[in-house]
Scaffold this motif. Structure first.
Motif, PDB file in Angstrom:
ATOM      1  N   VAL A 188      -2.998   3.523  -5.478  1.00  0.00           N
ATOM      2  CA  VAL A 188      -3.767   2.364  -5.026  1.00  0.00           C
ATOM      3  C   VAL A 188      -5.195   2.502  -5.530  1.00  0.00           C
ATOM      4  CG1 VAL A 188      -4.670   1.073  -3.056  1.00  0.00           C
ATOM      5  CG2 VAL A 188      -2.371   2.050  -2.953  1.00  0.00           C
TER       6      VAL A 188
ATOM      7  N   LEU B  46       0.803  -1.225   0.000  1.00  0.00           N
ATOM      8  CA  LEU B  46       0.000   0.000   0.000  1.00  0.00           C
ATOM      9  C   LEU B  46       0.834   1.272   0.000  1.00  0.00           C
ATOM     10  CD1 LEU B  46      -2.864  -1.025   2.479  1.00  0.00           C
ATOM     11  CD2 LEU B  46      -2.780  -1.220  -0.022  1.00  0.00           C
TER      12      LEU B  46
ATOM     13  N   LEU C 292      -5.967   2.023   4.077  1.00  0.00           N
ATOM     14  CA  LEU C 292      -5.551   3.019   3.086  1.00  0.00           C
ATOM     15  C   LEU C 292      -5.406   4.399   3.705  1.00  0.00           C
ATOM     16  CD1 LEU C 292      -7.669   2.066  -0.063  1.00  0.00           C
ATOM     17  CD2 LEU C 292      -5.326   1.429   0.504  1.00  0.00           C
TER      18      LEU C 292
ATOM     19  N   LYS D 156      -5.150   7.580  -3.921  1.00  0.00           N
ATOM     20  CA  LYS D 156      -6.118   6.485  -3.863  1.00  0.00           C
ATOM     21  C   LYS D 156      -7.299   6.753  -4.794  1.00  0.00           C
ATOM     22  CE  LYS D 156      -5.996   7.279   0.608  1.00  0.00           C
ATOM     23  NZ  LYS D 156      -4.643   7.742   0.896  1.00  0.00           N
TER      24      LYS D 156
END
Length: 321
Positions: free
Chosen positions: A106, A100, A127, A134
């Motif tokens: 991600v 991550l 996250l 993201k």
């Protein structure tokens, strides 16, 4: 892995232009069976990850590579993060979580056809602990009504925290995938081609052989076959009487395929009545492999019992997990 661990050290990301080549690593995370492998295959343009409607199909990180004139996106299809029940589950979870903070972007996948659940919130919490850009991907829109997709986007924004972008798509049909590519490219740094043009995965042929045989077994015997099955493939290299490697007499790619289960009772399920399951899985895998490799393929299959391999650390080490 190449991306710098400190986000402040990363090059500025901005609009993609024809004169700037961008490249980087993208991790796909989510609960089991949310469509990560299907999306990787769609982005790459060919199969590099097996697809099954059984959860927890992906056990290793699979690199798929999408290269265009403007960018190269290296995709990590990680195992689905879940509550582990075996040592194998613990190791696949740890592998998924470790990426991550190490990648450039991600993508978290949730299903358009399922409500946001505790597993989704758990992953979103992980996250939130990293600074990596993201993107929230709502998958499987091809089997969901438009209103449901909108509701899922709204509930995801409310329940899962802030994301840099939200993209609804279908990994199966490709709908919305171009929009995702645009969002990814806009967040990648300028960089080189990490893999030569034409390369779609860094996995060896033996890995693809093993994964495709496992996929076909899971599909053919889906109601009976447990997930306590793993497949190992080795290329058969011809040798002379002194053990030296020699050129093959034909152009057939030959592989020895060992299928491991945990119980004697599972061995019969894999083989099937009169060998029907094993023959059907081997035939389907062989035809798909011949299309992928552009050559004739021969698979010599064997089923063996490796008792409780998912729970024994030495067995997992030996099998590469």
């Amino acid at each position: 892995m190449r991306p710098p661990s400190d986000p402040s050290d990363r090059p500025d990301r901005g609009p993609v232009t024809a004169s700037v080549f961008r490249s980087g690593f993208v991790s796909l995370v989510g609960r089991p069976n949310v469509g990560k492998s299907t999306l990787v295959n769609q982005l790459v343009g060919t199969k590099v990850a097996i697809v099954s409607d059984r959860p927890q199909t992906t056990r290793t990180q699979i690199r798929g590579v999408r290269t265009t004139a403007a960018s190269q996106i290296v995709l990590l299809d990680t195992p689905g993060i879940h509550r582990p029940r075996t040592l194998l589950g613990e190791r696949t979870n740890a592998r998924a979580r470790s990426t991550l903070g190490e990648v450039d972007v991600v993508c978290m996948l949730v299903e358009a056809t399922a409500r946001i659940g505790p597993g989704d919130r758990f992953i979103a919490g992980l996250l939130a602990e990293v600074e990596t850009p993201k993107i929230l991907v709502v998958s499987k829109v091809d089997i969901s009504e438009g209103r449901t997709v909108g509701e899922r986007l709204a509930s995801a924004a409310e329940e899962l925290g802030a994301f840099d972008a939200y993209v609804p798509l279908s990994g199966l049909t490709g709908e919305g995938v171009d929009a995702l590519v645009g969002e990814l490219e806009a967040r990648l740094p300028e960089g080189p081609e990490y893999y030569p043009g034409g390369v779609v995965t860094d996995q060896p042929e033996t890995f693809l052989v093993a994964e495709l045989v496992r996929e076909k077994l899971l599909r053919i015997a889906r109601d009976e076959l447990p997930h306590s099955i793993t497949v190992i493939a080795e290329e058969e290299v011809p040798e002379d009487d002194d053990g030296n490697e020699v050129a093959p007499e034909d152009d057939i790619l030959r592989f020895n395929v060992r299928i491991l289960v945990e119980r004697d009772s599972q061995k019969g399920i894999v083989i099937g009545k009169g060998g029907s399951v094993l023959k059907a899985a081997g035939s389907e895998a062989r035809m798909e492999l011949e299309a992928l490799f552009g050559a004739r393929v021969h698979l010599a299959t064997q089923v063996k019992v490796e008792k409780d391999w998912q729970r024994r650390s030495h067995a997992l080490d030996r099998l590469g997990f």
